[in-house]
Design a protein around this motif. Structure first.
Motif, PDB file in Angstrom:
ATOM      1  N   GLN A 176       4.857   3.913  -7.077  1.00  0.00           N
ATOM      2  CA  GLN A 176       4.826   3.306  -8.405  1.00  0.00           C
ATOM      3  C   GLN A 176       3.595   2.414  -8.483  1.00  0.00           C
ATOM      4  O   GLN A 176       3.192   1.791  -7.513  1.00  0.00           O
ATOM      5  CB  GLN A 176       6.097   2.507  -8.697  1.00  0.00           C
ATOM      6  CG  GLN A 176       6.389   1.376  -7.731  1.00  0.00           C
ATOM      7  CD  GLN A 176       7.533   0.492  -8.212  1.00  0.00           C
ATOM      8  OE1 GLN A 176       7.579   0.078  -9.377  1.00  0.00           O
ATOM      9  NE2 GLN A 176       8.455   0.186  -7.315  1.00  0.00           N
ATOM     10  N   ASN A 177       2.999   2.366  -9.644  1.00  0.00           N
ATOM     11  CA  ASN A 177       1.729   1.661  -9.822  1.00  0.00           C
ATOM     12  C   ASN A 177       1.963   0.160  -9.932  1.00  0.00           C
ATOM     13  O   ASN A 177       1.948  -0.410 -11.018  1.00  0.00           O
ATOM     14  CB  ASN A 177       1.006   2.194 -11.062  1.00  0.00           C
ATOM     15  CG  ASN A 177      -0.393   1.643 -11.189  1.00  0.00           C
ATOM     16  OD1 ASN A 177      -1.043   1.345 -10.187  1.00  0.00           O
ATOM     17  ND2 ASN A 177      -0.853   1.491 -12.419  1.00  0.00           N
ATOM     18  N   ARG A 201      10.753  -2.032 -10.030  1.00  0.00           N
ATOM     19  CA  ARG A 201      10.126  -3.239  -9.477  1.00  0.00           C
ATOM     20  C   ARG A 201      11.169  -4.222  -8.964  1.00  0.00           C
ATOM     21  O   ARG A 201      10.931  -4.913  -7.977  1.00  0.00           O
ATOM     22  CB  ARG A 201       9.194  -3.856 -10.518  1.00  0.00           C
ATOM     23  CG  ARG A 201       8.131  -2.845 -10.903  1.00  0.00           C
ATOM     24  CD  ARG A 201       6.979  -3.366 -11.673  1.00  0.00           C
ATOM     25  NE  ARG A 201       6.075  -2.245 -11.942  1.00  0.00           N
ATOM     26  CZ  ARG A 201       4.836  -2.375 -12.358  1.00  0.00           C
ATOM     27  NH1 ARG A 201       4.328  -3.581 -12.557  1.00  0.00           N
ATOM     28  NH2 ARG A 201       4.081  -1.315 -12.571  1.00  0.00           N
ATOM     29  N   ASN A 243       2.631   1.505  -3.518  1.00  0.00           N
ATOM     30  CA  ASN A 243       1.729   1.749  -4.635  1.00  0.00           C
ATOM     31  C   ASN A 243       1.491   3.240  -4.843  1.00  0.00           C
ATOM     32  O   ASN A 243       1.085   3.659  -5.918  1.00  0.00           O
ATOM     33  CB  ASN A 243       0.398   1.024  -4.426  1.00  0.00           C
ATOM     34  CG  ASN A 243      -0.145   0.452  -5.723  1.00  0.00           C
ATOM     35  OD1 ASN A 243       0.567  -0.268  -6.418  1.00  0.00           O
ATOM     36  ND2 ASN A 243      -1.385   0.777  -6.054  1.00  0.00           N
ATOM     37  N   ALA A 250      -3.438  -2.377  -9.462  1.00  0.00           N
ATOM     38  CA  ALA A 250      -4.568  -1.447  -9.556  1.00  0.00           C
ATOM     39  C   ALA A 250      -4.969  -1.007  -8.152  1.00  0.00           C
ATOM     40  O   ALA A 250      -5.125  -1.842  -7.256  1.00  0.00           O
ATOM     41  CB  ALA A 250      -5.740  -2.122 -10.250  1.00  0.00           C
ATOM     42  N   SER A 251      -5.124   0.287  -7.967  1.00  0.00           N
ATOM     43  CA  SER A 251      -5.387   0.801  -6.624  1.00  0.00           C
ATOM     44  C   SER A 251      -6.660   0.219  -6.024  1.00  0.00           C
ATOM     45  O   SER A 251      -6.734  -0.023  -4.815  1.00  0.00           O
ATOM     46  CB  SER A 251      -5.463   2.331  -6.650  1.00  0.00           C
ATOM     47  OG  SER A 251      -6.468   2.776  -7.548  1.00  0.00           O
ATOM     48  N   LYS A 305       0.836  -1.209   0.000  1.00  0.00           N
ATOM     49  CA  LYS A 305       0.000   0.000   0.000  1.00  0.00           C
ATOM     50  C   LYS A 305       0.868   1.256   0.000  1.00  0.00           C
ATOM     51  O   LYS A 305       0.558   2.237  -0.684  1.00  0.00           O
ATOM     52  CB  LYS A 305      -0.927  -0.009   1.213  1.00  0.00           C
ATOM     53  CG  LYS A 305      -2.049  -1.023   1.111  1.00  0.00           C
ATOM     54  CD  LYS A 305      -2.944  -0.990   2.339  1.00  0.00           C
ATOM     55  CE  LYS A 305      -4.093  -1.985   2.201  1.00  0.00           C
ATOM     56  NZ  LYS A 305      -4.982  -1.989   3.390  1.00  0.00           N
TER      57      LYS A 305
END
Length: 211
Positions: A39-40, A105, A36, A43-44, A33
């Motif tokens: 960086q994405n 990542r 995020n 999906a939120s 959380k």
């Protein structure tokens, strides 16, 4: 069986990995959380259903690889760590190699490996084409590539004993049907326990290297 709630997902995972695994997954969820926002990774909207959408969705793959399997499990395009980090938490007696080429990542995966103390896990920060060939005990990939391309890129890692567990959503059956006959006969589709309309492509054996 369909897992429809966060509590049901926790119970499902506890049956697989024991209560101790839940603490590590709680930590992973908290860090996810936080990250995020930078960086994405996922999906939120999925963060509100993390135990179902990411943890249980990853954990179910273990049902298709016998616990006594020895060797290295390759997870291709690990991204946020699903399924690779979850599997490494739940099966500490097995070695995992998480393949990811995107630097941010890779950094995230390295931090989580250290914080979760996953000594059975290594992070390969490179494109799959540049990873040294080894005979994988199992190969997984979530949202990595269309099936035909995935098999072409990873064929050199497969042996006659390799287990394939490939979450493919609603396209699973169609992607298997589109394979050449020899390869399509290697695989079948299992229903996901987190989405009754999604499928997991499961198989065992060596895929011919066409590169």
């Amino acid at each position: 069986m369909t897992i429809a709630s966060e509590e049901a997902a926790r119970e499902y995972i506890a049956e697989i990995g024991g209560a101790a695994s839940l603490d590590r997954l709680e930590l992973l969820g908290a860090r996810l959380k936080e990250e995020n926002g930078r960086q994405n990774l996922v999906a939120s909207g999925s963060l509100e259903e993390m135990w179902v959408r990411h943890f249980a969705d990853s954990a179910q793959l273990l049902h298709f690889v016998p616990r006594e399997t020895k060797g290295t499990w390759l997870d291709l395009g690990s991204g946020a760590g699903f399924p690779g980090l979850v599997l490494a938490i739940l099966r500490p007696e097995m070695d995992f190699a998480l393949i990811e080429s995107r630097k941010l990542r890779v950094d995230w995966l390295e931090r989580m490996k250290a914080e979760l103390q996953l000594e059975n896990c290594c992070i390969e920060g490179a494109r799959l084409e540049l990873v040294e060939t080894l005979g994988a005990a199992a190969i997984s990939a979530r949202a990595f590539a269309p099936l035909a391309k995935l098999l072409r890129l990873s064929a050199r890692f497969s042996t006659g004993d390799t287990y394939w567990v490939l979450p493919k959503g609603r396209s699973a059956a169609q992607e298997v049907r589109e394979l050449p006959k020899r390869e399509s006969e290697m695989f079948h589709v299992e229903h996901s326990v987190t989405d009754p309309e999604a499928g997991i492509i499961v198989g065992r054996g060596k895929v011919r290297d066409k590169t």
